[in-house]
Design an enzyme around this catalytic site. Structure first.
Site, PDB file in Angstrom:
ATOM      1  CE1 TYR A 136      -3.186   2.913   0.385  1.00  0.00           C
ATOM      2  CE2 TYR A 136      -3.493   2.358   2.699  1.00  0.00           C
ATOM      3  CZ  TYR A 136      -3.802   3.136   1.607  1.00  0.00           C
ATOM      4  OH  TYR A 136      -4.723   4.138   1.737  1.00  0.00           O
ATOM      5  CE  LYS A 165      -5.909   1.386  -0.777  1.00  0.00           C
ATOM      6  NZ  LYS A 165      -6.364   1.241   0.627  1.00  0.00           N
TER       7      LYS A 165
END
Length: 299
Positions: A136, A165
Protein backbone atom coordinates in the site's frame (compact mmCIF):
# COMPACT_ATOMS: atom_id res chain seq x y z
CA UNK A 1 -3.09 -17.91 -4.11
CA UNK A 2 -4.20 -16.69 -7.49
CA UNK A 3 -3.96 -13.05 -8.41
CA UNK A 4 -7.71 -13.07 -9.05
CA UNK A 5 -8.10 -12.29 -5.34
CA UNK A 6 -7.16 -8.68 -6.15
CA UNK A 7 -9.24 -8.15 -9.29
CA UNK A 8 -12.53 -6.45 -8.60
CA UNK A 9 -14.08 -4.17 -5.98
CA UNK A 10 -12.86 -4.69 -2.42
CA UNK A 11 -14.32 -2.45 0.28
CA UNK A 12 -12.02 -0.73 2.74
CA UNK A 13 -14.67 -1.46 5.33
CA UNK A 14 -15.44 1.05 8.07
CA UNK A 15 -15.31 -0.01 11.72
CA UNK A 16 -18.76 0.46 13.28
CA UNK A 17 -19.05 1.53 16.92
CA UNK A 18 -21.84 1.04 19.44
CA UNK A 19 -23.22 3.98 21.41
CA UNK A 20 -20.75 3.27 24.22
CA UNK A 21 -17.80 3.29 21.82
CA UNK A 22 -17.14 -0.44 21.44
CA UNK A 23 -16.70 -2.17 18.08
CA UNK A 24 -20.16 -3.25 16.84
CA UNK A 25 -19.36 -6.77 15.65
CA UNK A 26 -22.96 -7.70 14.81
CA UNK A 27 -23.31 -4.78 12.40
CA UNK A 28 -19.79 -5.30 11.02
CA UNK A 29 -20.71 -8.82 9.92
CA UNK A 30 -24.03 -7.76 8.40
CA UNK A 31 -22.48 -4.77 6.62
CA UNK A 32 -19.72 -6.90 5.07
CA UNK A 33 -22.18 -9.54 3.88
CA UNK A 34 -24.32 -6.83 2.23
CA UNK A 35 -21.32 -5.58 0.23
CA UNK A 36 -20.38 -9.09 -0.89
CA UNK A 37 -23.99 -9.74 -1.98
CA UNK A 38 -23.66 -6.63 -4.19
CA UNK A 39 -20.69 -8.16 -6.00
CA UNK A 40 -17.63 -7.21 -3.95
CA UNK A 41 -14.91 -9.88 -4.05
CA UNK A 42 -13.10 -9.38 -0.72
CA UNK A 43 -12.88 -7.19 2.37
CA UNK A 44 -10.09 -4.93 3.65
CA UNK A 45 -10.58 -4.08 7.33
CA UNK A 46 -8.13 -2.09 9.47
CA UNK A 47 -7.24 0.49 6.85
CA UNK A 48 -7.25 4.24 7.37
CA UNK A 49 -10.99 4.24 6.61
CA UNK A 50 -11.36 1.53 9.26
CA UNK A 51 -9.86 3.93 11.84
CA UNK A 52 -7.14 1.36 12.45
CA UNK A 53 -4.88 3.79 14.31
CA UNK A 54 -7.52 4.19 17.04
CA UNK A 55 -8.09 0.45 17.56
CA UNK A 56 -6.21 -1.62 20.11
CA UNK A 57 -4.29 -4.72 19.01
CA UNK A 58 -6.98 -7.00 20.43
CA UNK A 59 -9.76 -5.03 18.75
CA UNK A 60 -8.00 -5.38 15.39
CA UNK A 61 -7.68 -9.14 15.76
CA UNK A 62 -11.34 -9.39 16.82
CA UNK A 63 -12.44 -7.43 13.70
CA UNK A 64 -10.59 -9.91 11.49
CA UNK A 65 -12.09 -12.84 13.39
CA UNK A 66 -15.63 -11.49 12.91
CA UNK A 67 -15.18 -10.91 9.18
CA UNK A 68 -13.56 -14.30 8.51
CA UNK A 69 -16.47 -15.99 10.29
CA UNK A 70 -19.09 -13.85 8.51
CA UNK A 71 -17.69 -14.15 4.99
CA UNK A 72 -16.63 -17.77 4.66
CA UNK A 73 -14.67 -18.19 1.43
CA UNK A 74 -14.53 -14.45 0.66
CA UNK A 75 -10.96 -13.21 1.29
CA UNK A 76 -10.41 -10.96 4.32
CA UNK A 77 -7.28 -8.85 3.73
CA UNK A 78 -6.54 -6.74 6.83
CA UNK A 79 -4.40 -3.64 6.80
CA UNK A 80 -1.17 -4.07 8.76
CA UNK A 81 -0.32 -0.70 10.21
CA UNK A 82 1.17 0.18 13.57
CA UNK A 83 3.57 2.54 15.30
CA UNK A 84 6.36 -0.04 15.51
CA UNK A 85 7.70 -2.76 13.26
CA UNK A 86 7.51 -5.28 16.10
CA UNK A 87 3.80 -4.75 16.56
CA UNK A 88 3.17 -4.89 12.79
CA UNK A 89 4.92 -8.29 12.69
CA UNK A 90 2.77 -9.58 15.57
CA UNK A 91 -0.40 -8.24 13.97
CA UNK A 92 0.42 -9.92 10.64
CA UNK A 93 0.95 -13.24 12.42
CA UNK A 94 -2.23 -12.86 14.49
CA UNK A 95 -4.32 -12.04 11.40
CA UNK A 96 -2.90 -15.04 9.55
CA UNK A 97 -3.79 -17.24 12.53
CA UNK A 98 -7.37 -15.91 12.44
CA UNK A 99 -7.82 -16.96 8.82
CA UNK A 100 -6.97 -13.80 6.84
CA UNK A 101 -6.25 -14.67 3.20
CA UNK A 102 -3.92 -11.78 2.43
CA UNK A 103 -2.38 -8.70 4.03
CA UNK A 104 -2.33 -5.04 3.01
CA UNK A 105 0.99 -3.77 4.37
CA UNK A 106 1.64 -0.08 4.86
CA UNK A 107 4.48 1.94 6.37
CA UNK A 108 4.65 2.49 10.12
CA UNK A 109 2.37 5.23 11.45
CA UNK A 110 3.54 8.61 12.73
CA UNK A 111 7.23 8.33 11.83
CA UNK A 112 7.94 9.29 8.23
CA UNK A 113 10.62 6.82 7.24
CA UNK A 114 13.11 7.01 4.39
CA UNK A 115 13.50 4.18 1.88
CA UNK A 116 16.16 2.37 3.91
CA UNK A 117 13.84 2.26 6.95
CA UNK A 118 10.59 1.68 5.07
CA UNK A 119 12.18 -1.20 3.21
CA UNK A 120 13.37 -2.81 6.45
CA UNK A 121 9.91 -2.42 8.03
CA UNK A 122 8.22 -3.95 5.01
CA UNK A 123 10.72 -6.81 4.80
CA UNK A 124 10.26 -7.67 8.49
CA UNK A 125 6.48 -7.95 8.10
CA UNK A 126 6.71 -9.87 4.82
CA UNK A 127 9.12 -12.41 6.32
CA UNK A 128 6.72 -13.00 9.24
CA UNK A 129 3.88 -14.34 7.08
CA UNK A 130 3.20 -16.77 4.25
CA UNK A 131 0.16 -14.81 3.05
CA UNK A 132 -0.09 -12.96 -0.26
CA UNK A 133 0.70 -9.27 0.16
CA UNK A 134 -0.80 -6.06 -1.18
CA UNK A 135 1.76 -3.25 -0.91
CA UNK A 136 0.00 0.00 0.00
CA UNK A 137 1.53 3.27 -1.16
CA UNK A 138 -0.28 6.34 0.18
CA UNK A 139 2.22 9.15 0.73
CA UNK A 140 -0.58 11.68 1.25
CA UNK A 141 -1.77 9.88 4.39
CA UNK A 142 1.42 8.21 5.63
CA UNK A 143 4.14 10.68 4.49
CA UNK A 144 6.25 7.79 3.18
CA UNK A 145 6.41 7.41 -0.58
CA UNK A 146 7.42 4.27 -2.49
CA UNK A 147 8.62 5.07 -6.01
CA UNK A 148 7.86 2.70 -8.88
CA UNK A 149 11.45 1.41 -8.75
CA UNK A 150 11.23 0.77 -5.00
CA UNK A 151 7.91 -1.06 -5.32
CA UNK A 152 9.34 -3.31 -8.01
CA UNK A 153 12.52 -3.91 -5.98
CA UNK A 154 10.41 -5.14 -3.05
CA UNK A 155 8.26 -7.29 -5.33
CA UNK A 156 11.36 -8.90 -6.83
CA UNK A 157 12.66 -9.77 -3.37
CA UNK A 158 9.34 -11.03 -1.98
CA UNK A 159 7.40 -13.21 -4.44
CA UNK A 160 4.34 -13.12 -2.17
CA UNK A 161 3.85 -9.44 -3.04
CA UNK A 162 1.15 -9.94 -5.64
CA UNK A 163 -0.42 -6.49 -5.89
CA UNK A 164 0.18 -2.80 -5.25
CA UNK A 165 -2.42 -0.30 -4.09
CA UNK A 166 -1.11 2.91 -5.63
CA UNK A 167 -2.78 5.86 -3.92
CA UNK A 168 -0.32 8.70 -4.46
CA UNK A 169 -2.92 10.49 -6.60
CA UNK A 170 -0.42 10.63 -9.48
CA UNK A 171 -1.96 8.53 -12.23
CA UNK A 172 1.39 8.45 -14.07
CA UNK A 173 2.82 6.15 -11.39
CA UNK A 174 0.77 3.27 -12.79
CA UNK A 175 2.56 3.43 -16.14
CA UNK A 176 5.89 3.64 -14.29
CA UNK A 177 5.20 0.47 -12.30
CA UNK A 178 4.10 -1.44 -15.40
CA UNK A 179 7.14 -0.27 -17.33
CA UNK A 180 9.44 -1.80 -14.71
CA UNK A 181 7.44 -4.88 -13.73
CA UNK A 182 5.43 -5.88 -16.80
CA UNK A 183 2.46 -7.90 -15.60
CA UNK A 184 4.24 -9.10 -12.44
CA UNK A 185 2.00 -7.02 -10.13
CA UNK A 186 -1.75 -6.56 -10.03
CA UNK A 187 -2.37 -2.81 -10.00
CA UNK A 188 -5.02 -1.45 -7.67
CA UNK A 189 -6.14 2.00 -6.65
CA UNK A 190 -7.47 3.22 -3.34
CA UNK A 191 -8.74 6.57 -4.59
CA UNK A 192 -12.48 6.65 -5.23
CA UNK A 193 -12.51 9.62 -7.58
CA UNK A 194 -9.78 8.23 -9.86
CA UNK A 195 -11.15 4.74 -10.45
CA UNK A 196 -12.18 5.19 -14.08
CA UNK A 197 -8.86 6.86 -14.87
CA UNK A 198 -7.03 4.09 -13.03
CA UNK A 199 -8.81 1.37 -15.01
CA UNK A 200 -7.72 3.09 -18.23
CA UNK A 201 -4.12 2.82 -16.97
CA UNK A 202 -4.23 -0.89 -16.20
CA UNK A 203 -5.71 -1.04 -12.70
CA UNK A 204 -7.76 -4.21 -12.20
CA UNK A 205 -8.69 -3.81 -8.53
CA UNK A 206 -10.28 -1.07 -6.44
CA UNK A 207 -9.99 -0.78 -2.67
CA UNK A 208 -13.07 1.38 -2.40
CA UNK A 209 -14.50 3.79 0.17
CA UNK A 210 -18.01 4.88 -0.74
CA UNK A 211 -18.77 1.25 -1.53
CA UNK A 212 -19.60 1.16 2.20
CA UNK A 213 -22.78 3.07 1.36
CA UNK A 214 -23.25 2.37 -2.36
CA UNK A 215 -21.96 -1.16 -3.04
CA UNK A 216 -24.03 -2.03 -6.09
CA UNK A 217 -23.30 1.30 -7.76
CA UNK A 218 -19.59 0.84 -7.06
CA UNK A 219 -19.48 -2.64 -8.59
CA UNK A 220 -21.45 -1.57 -11.68
CA UNK A 221 -19.24 1.52 -12.12
CA UNK A 222 -16.12 -0.66 -11.95
CA UNK A 223 -17.42 -3.33 -14.32
CA UNK A 224 -18.74 -0.89 -16.93
CA UNK A 225 -15.53 1.14 -16.92
CA UNK A 226 -13.38 -2.00 -17.05
CA UNK A 227 -15.33 -3.47 -19.96
CA UNK A 228 -16.27 -0.38 -21.93
CA UNK A 229 -14.04 2.51 -20.88
CA UNK A 230 -15.04 6.07 -20.03
CA UNK A 231 -17.74 6.37 -22.69
CA UNK A 232 -19.62 3.40 -21.27
CA UNK A 233 -19.60 4.75 -17.74
CA UNK A 234 -19.67 8.54 -18.12
CA UNK A 235 -23.28 9.03 -17.05
CA UNK A 236 -22.91 6.85 -13.95
CA UNK A 237 -19.54 8.39 -13.09
CA UNK A 238 -20.95 11.91 -13.38
CA UNK A 239 -23.69 10.98 -10.90
CA UNK A 240 -21.25 9.29 -8.48
CA UNK A 241 -18.26 11.66 -8.61
CA UNK A 242 -19.38 14.29 -6.08
CA UNK A 243 -19.96 11.51 -3.53
CA UNK A 244 -16.72 9.71 -4.46
CA UNK A 245 -14.81 12.95 -3.89
CA UNK A 246 -15.80 12.77 -0.21
CA UNK A 247 -13.26 9.89 -0.05
CA UNK A 248 -10.36 12.28 -0.68
CA UNK A 249 -10.96 15.01 1.90
CA UNK A 250 -9.14 15.05 5.28
CA UNK A 251 -12.31 13.99 7.10
CA UNK A 252 -13.16 11.21 4.65
CA UNK A 253 -13.90 8.74 7.45
CA UNK A 254 -16.58 11.00 8.91
CA UNK A 255 -17.99 11.77 5.44
CA UNK A 256 -18.24 8.12 4.40
CA UNK A 257 -19.80 7.07 7.70
CA UNK A 258 -22.28 9.94 7.33
CA UNK A 259 -23.10 8.61 3.84
CA UNK A 260 -23.73 5.17 5.34
CA UNK A 261 -26.04 6.67 7.96
CA UNK A 262 -27.99 8.62 5.35
CA UNK A 263 -28.58 5.54 3.18
CA UNK A 264 -29.58 3.52 6.24
CA UNK A 265 -26.51 1.29 6.46
CA UNK A 266 -24.62 2.35 9.55
CA UNK A 267 -23.94 5.15 11.96
CA UNK A 268 -21.69 8.16 11.65
CA UNK A 269 -20.14 7.40 15.06
CA UNK A 270 -16.36 7.71 14.96
CA UNK A 271 -13.69 7.24 17.60
CA UNK A 272 -11.91 10.27 19.04
CA UNK A 273 -9.82 12.17 18.17
CA UNK A 274 -12.21 12.16 15.21
CA UNK A 275 -15.54 13.88 15.81
CA UNK A 276 -18.60 13.82 13.56
CA UNK A 277 -18.84 16.53 10.92
CA UNK A 278 -20.49 19.80 11.88
CA UNK A 279 -21.00 23.32 10.54
CA UNK A 280 -20.14 24.10 6.92
CA UNK A 281 -18.32 20.79 6.42
CA UNK A 282 -21.41 18.86 7.43
CA UNK A 283 -23.73 21.02 5.33
CA UNK A 284 -21.59 20.42 2.24
CA UNK A 285 -21.44 16.65 2.77
CA UNK A 286 -25.18 16.37 3.48
CA UNK A 287 -25.96 18.37 0.33
CA UNK A 288 -23.80 16.07 -1.81
CA UNK A 289 -25.20 12.87 -0.27
CA UNK A 290 -28.83 14.04 -0.46
CA UNK A 291 -28.40 14.85 -4.14
CA UNK A 292 -26.88 11.41 -4.78
CA UNK A 293 -29.77 9.67 -3.02
CA UNK A 294 -32.37 11.78 -4.80
CA UNK A 295 -30.90 11.15 -8.27
CA UNK A 296 -29.76 7.57 -7.65
CA UNK A 297 -29.83 5.76 -11.01
CA UNK A 298 -31.77 2.62 -11.79
CA UNK A 299 -29.17 -0.03 -12.50
Amino acid sequence: MSKSMWQGVIPAITTPFTEDGQVDHAFLAKHAQWQVEAGCIGMVPLGSLGESATLSFDEKVAVVRTLVKALGDVPVIPGIGSLSTGEAVKLAQACEAEGARGLMILPAYAYSSDWHEARAHFAAVARATRLPILLYNNPIAYKTDFSAAQIVELANEFPQIEAVKESSGDIRRLAGIQELSGDRLVLMTGIDDAIVEGLAMGVTGWIAGQVNAFPRESVVLFERARDGGYAAVKELYDWFLPTLRLDTIPKFVQAIKLTQQMVGWGSERVRAPRLVLEGAEREHAVRVIEQAIKTRPEL
